[in-house]
Design a protein around this motif. Structure first.
Motif, PDB file in Angstrom:
ATOM      1  N   LEU A  32      -2.284  -0.795 -19.286  1.00  0.00           N
ATOM      2  CA  LEU A  32      -1.896  -0.824 -20.659  1.00  0.00           C
ATOM      3  C   LEU A  32      -3.017  -0.425 -21.387  1.00  0.00           C
ATOM      4  O   LEU A  32      -3.120   0.284 -22.362  1.00  0.00           O
ATOM      5  N   ASP A  33      -4.196  -0.827 -21.129  1.00  0.00           N
ATOM      6  CA  ASP A  33      -5.790  -0.599 -21.736  1.00  0.00           C
ATOM      7  C   ASP A  33      -5.983   0.804 -21.684  1.00  0.00           C
ATOM      8  O   ASP A  33      -6.403   1.393 -22.736  1.00  0.00           O
ATOM      9  N   ASP A  34      -5.868   1.278 -20.513  1.00  0.00           N
ATOM     10  CA  ASP A  34      -6.025   2.977 -20.315  1.00  0.00           C
ATOM     11  C   ASP A  34      -5.160   3.718 -21.184  1.00  0.00           C
ATOM     12  O   ASP A  34      -5.452   4.728 -21.516  1.00  0.00           O
ATOM     13  N   LEU A  35      -3.792   3.335 -21.199  1.00  0.00           N
ATOM     14  CA  LEU A  35      -2.785   3.850 -21.875  1.00  0.00           C
ATOM     15  C   LEU A  35      -3.272   3.925 -23.596  1.00  0.00           C
ATOM     16  O   LEU A  35      -3.057   5.094 -23.971  1.00  0.00           O
ATOM     17  N   ARG A  36      -3.306   2.965 -24.038  1.00  0.00           N
ATOM     18  CA  ARG A  36      -3.856   2.678 -25.100  1.00  0.00           C
ATOM     19  C   ARG A  36      -5.207   3.495 -25.570  1.00  0.00           C
ATOM     20  O   ARG A  36      -5.228   4.162 -26.438  1.00  0.00           O
ATOM     21  N   THR A  37      -5.991   3.583 -24.690  1.00  0.00           N
ATOM     22  CA  THR A  37      -7.243   4.426 -24.942  1.00  0.00           C
ATOM     23  C   THR A  37      -7.014   5.733 -24.951  1.00  0.00           C
ATOM     24  O   THR A  37      -7.555   6.497 -26.028  1.00  0.00           O
ATOM     25  N   MET A  38      -6.038   6.292 -24.238  1.00  0.00           N
ATOM     26  CA  MET A  38      -5.868   7.483 -24.138  1.00  0.00           C
ATOM     27  C   MET A  38      -5.053   8.035 -25.486  1.00  0.00           C
ATOM     28  O   MET A  38      -5.580   9.059 -26.090  1.00  0.00           O
ATOM     29  N   LEU A  39      -4.203   7.239 -25.785  1.00  0.00           N
ATOM     30  CA  LEU A  39      -3.465   7.412 -27.025  1.00  0.00           C
ATOM     31  C   LEU A  39      -4.363   7.266 -28.412  1.00  0.00           C
ATOM     32  O   LEU A  39      -3.986   7.847 -29.509  1.00  0.00           O
ATOM     33  N   ALA A  40      -5.433   6.564 -28.360  1.00  0.00           N
ATOM     34  CA  ALA A  40      -6.089   6.335 -29.441  1.00  0.00           C
ATOM     35  C   ALA A  40      -6.966   7.580 -29.847  1.00  0.00           C
ATOM     36  O   ALA A  40      -7.546   7.704 -30.864  1.00  0.00           O
ATOM     37  N   ARG A  41      -7.347   8.441 -28.649  1.00  0.00           N
ATOM     38  CA  ARG A  41      -7.606   9.715 -29.163  1.00  0.00           C
ATOM     39  C   ARG A  41      -7.176  10.781 -29.808  1.00  0.00           C
ATOM     40  O   ARG A  41      -7.729  11.684 -30.365  1.00  0.00           O
ATOM     41  N   GLY A  42      -5.864  10.799 -29.939  1.00  0.00           N
ATOM     42  CA  GLY A  42      -5.068  11.559 -30.733  1.00  0.00           C
ATOM     43  C   GLY A  42      -4.787  11.048 -32.057  1.00  0.00           C
ATOM     44  O   GLY A  42      -4.858  10.020 -32.495  1.00  0.00           O
ATOM     45  N   SER A  43      -4.034  12.090 -32.827  1.00  0.00           N
ATOM     46  CA  SER A  43      -3.379  11.789 -34.175  1.00  0.00           C
ATOM     47  C   SER A  43      -1.851  12.136 -33.895  1.00  0.00           C
ATOM     48  O   SER A  43      -1.637  12.808 -32.863  1.00  0.00           O
ATOM     49  N   GLY A  44      -1.247  11.565 -34.733  1.00  0.00           N
ATOM     50  CA  GLY A  44       0.390  12.083 -34.766  1.00  0.00           C
ATOM     51  C   GLY A  44       1.193  11.023 -33.992  1.00  0.00           C
ATOM     52  O   GLY A  44       0.669   9.993 -33.337  1.00  0.00           O
ATOM     53  N   PRO A  45       2.460  11.261 -34.175  1.00  0.00           N
ATOM     54  CA  PRO A  45       3.487  10.440 -33.456  1.00  0.00           C
ATOM     55  C   PRO A  45       3.171  10.113 -31.818  1.00  0.00           C
ATOM     56  O   PRO A  45       2.714  11.091 -31.284  1.00  0.00           O
ATOM     57  N   VAL A  46       3.610   9.189 -30.948  1.00  0.00           N
ATOM     58  CA  VAL A  46       3.438   9.043 -29.870  1.00  0.00           C
ATOM     59  C   VAL A  46       4.840   9.299 -29.139  1.00  0.00           C
ATOM     60  O   VAL A  46       5.995   8.594 -29.733  1.00  0.00           O
ATOM     61  N   TRP A  47       4.860  10.067 -28.136  1.00  0.00           N
ATOM     62  CA  TRP A  47       6.349  10.455 -27.579  1.00  0.00           C
ATOM     63  C   TRP A  47       6.469   9.685 -26.089  1.00  0.00           C
ATOM     64  O   TRP A  47       5.234  10.017 -25.544  1.00  0.00           O
ATOM     65  N   ARG A  48       7.296   9.409 -25.673  1.00  0.00           N
ATOM     66  CA  ARG A  48       7.547   8.830 -24.126  1.00  0.00           C
ATOM     67  C   ARG A  48       8.365  10.102 -23.831  1.00  0.00           C
ATOM     68  O   ARG A  48       9.563  10.239 -24.387  1.00  0.00           O
ATOM     69  N   VAL A  49       7.888  10.816 -22.656  1.00  0.00           N
ATOM     70  CA  VAL A  49       8.707  11.761 -21.978  1.00  0.00           C
ATOM     71  C   VAL A  49       9.053  11.454 -20.613  1.00  0.00           C
ATOM     72  O   VAL A  49       8.373  10.878 -19.615  1.00  0.00           O
ATOM     73  N   ALA A  93       6.350  12.493  -7.769  1.00  0.00           N
ATOM     74  CA  ALA A  93       6.869  13.074  -6.721  1.00  0.00           C
ATOM     75  C   ALA A  93       7.316  11.834  -5.880  1.00  0.00           C
ATOM     76  O   ALA A  93       8.526  11.929  -5.009  1.00  0.00           O
ATOM     77  N   ALA A  94       6.391  10.934  -5.822  1.00  0.00           N
ATOM     78  CA  ALA A  94       6.863   9.575  -5.081  1.00  0.00           C
ATOM     79  C   ALA A  94       7.951   8.743  -5.720  1.00  0.00           C
ATOM     80  O   ALA A  94       8.243   7.729  -5.046  1.00  0.00           O
ATOM     81  N   GLY A  95       8.155   9.013  -7.042  1.00  0.00           N
ATOM     82  CA  GLY A  95       8.935   8.211  -7.569  1.00  0.00           C
ATOM     83  C   GLY A  95       8.504   7.079  -8.271  1.00  0.00           C
ATOM     84  O   GLY A  95       9.035   6.098  -8.885  1.00  0.00           O
ATOM     85  N   GLU A  96       7.099   7.012  -8.246  1.00  0.00           N
ATOM     86  CA  GLU A  96       6.499   5.680  -8.896  1.00  0.00           C
ATOM     87  C   GLU A  96       6.261   5.918 -10.432  1.00  0.00           C
ATOM     88  O   GLU A  96       5.997   4.883 -10.969  1.00  0.00           O
ATOM     89  N   ILE A  97       5.937   7.011 -10.651  1.00  0.00           N
ATOM     90  CA  ILE A  97       5.751   7.420 -12.181  1.00  0.00           C
ATOM     91  C   ILE A  97       7.127   8.097 -12.856  1.00  0.00           C
ATOM     92  O   ILE A  97       7.668   9.087 -12.201  1.00  0.00           O
ATOM     93  N   THR A  98       7.492   7.494 -13.931  1.00  0.00           N
ATOM     94  CA  THR A  98       8.946   8.144 -14.370  1.00  0.00           C
ATOM     95  C   THR A  98       8.620   8.458 -15.813  1.00  0.00           C
ATOM     96  O   THR A  98       9.906   8.968 -16.388  1.00  0.00           O
ATOM     97  N   CYS A  99       7.378   8.253 -16.270  1.00  0.00           N
ATOM     98  CA  CYS A  99       7.433   8.903 -17.898  1.00  0.00           C
ATOM     99  C   CYS A  99       5.917   9.182 -18.048  1.00  0.00           C
ATOM    100  O   CYS A  99       4.909   9.066 -17.307  1.00  0.00           O
ATOM    101  N   ALA A 100       5.684   9.860 -19.121  1.00  0.00           N
ATOM    102  CA  ALA A 100       4.316  10.171 -19.705  1.00  0.00           C
ATOM    103  C   ALA A 100       4.482  10.209 -20.968  1.00  0.00           C
ATOM    104  O   ALA A 100       5.246  10.160 -21.611  1.00  0.00           O
ATOM    105  N   PHE A 101       3.139   9.679 -21.703  1.00  0.00           N
ATOM    106  CA  PHE A 101       2.955   9.669 -23.118  1.00  0.00           C
ATOM    107  C   PHE A 101       2.280  10.285 -23.848  1.00  0.00           C
ATOM    108  O   PHE A 101       1.127  10.917 -22.969  1.00  0.00           O
ATOM    109  N   ARG A 102       2.486  11.061 -24.869  1.00  0.00           N
ATOM    110  CA  ARG A 102       1.778  12.175 -25.561  1.00  0.00           C
ATOM    111  C   ARG A 102       1.815  11.863 -27.110  1.00  0.00           C
ATOM    112  O   ARG A 102       2.767  11.468 -27.586  1.00  0.00           O
TER     113      ARG A 102
END
Length: 184
Positions: free
Chosen positions: A66-83, A12-21
């Motif tokens: 970057l460390d937090d993002l990689r930690t979050m993505l390490a928990r799942g499987s499958g391709p990574v998508w930038r939304v 909402a503040a325009g500070e975040i423009t994407c999410a990774f899943r």
């Protein structure tokens, strides 16, 4: 696509423009509109990315290190998508629920509620239950009328779509429109 409140506030503040899943296949597509606590979000792009190629700029665009993002993505499987997404405007249900029911709308609302009630009448009972018990947890409300929680919550969301109810931090209440509808 679930997004936590700090992420929604950042969008909402325009500070975040994407999410990774991590998804086997994308669960949203460009053009998707998501109603959230901060308003309607528009998905503008969904791209598969290599997790090892993510940069600090990518992480910052998602409101993370970057460390937090990689930690979050390490928990799942499958391709990574930038939304890619942005705030597209207020939730239209907010204005709807603050308006009184006009006579010409009553007929339409009556017809919609009758369609909801076709197989199992529930709308009048649920509106009355919420009117009499604002702020009561959904499982407690559902139990009072002998219903399972998940179907009860789905039905309340249908009423919310019509602007008749609104969610509270705990439970629900009738909106001004819902009160107007019940007054007849």
């Amino acid at each position: 696509m679930l997004l936590r409140r700090p992420t929604l506030d950042g969008i909402a503040a325009g500070e975040i423009t994407c999410a990774f899943r991590r998804w086997e296949r994308p669960r949203v597509r460009p053009g998707t509109r998501l109603r959230t606590a901060v308003g309607v979000l528009a998905v503008t792009a969904v791209d598969e990315v290599e997790p090892d190629a993510l940069t600090t700029d990518d992480a910052a665009a998602a409101g993370q290190t970057l460390d937090d993002l990689r930690t979050m993505l390490a928990r799942g499987s499958g391709p990574v998508w930038r939304v890619a997404l942005h705030l597209d405007g207020p939730d239209p249900r907010i204005a709807l629920r603050s308006a009184d029911v006009r006579p010409e709308e009553r007929t339409e609302l009556d017809a919609r509620l009758a369609r909801f009630d076709r197989d199992h009448p529930w709308t009048a009972e649920t509106l009355a239950l919420i009117a009499d018990n604002p702020g009561v947890r959904a499982p407690d409300l559902a139990a009072r009328v002998g219903r399972e929680t998940a179907p009860f919550k789905r039905d309340v969301r249908k009423l919310k779509e019509l602007g008749l109810t609104e969610s509270l931090e705990v439970g629900y209440r009738l909106s001004a429109r819902g009160q107007s509808y019940l007054r007849g």
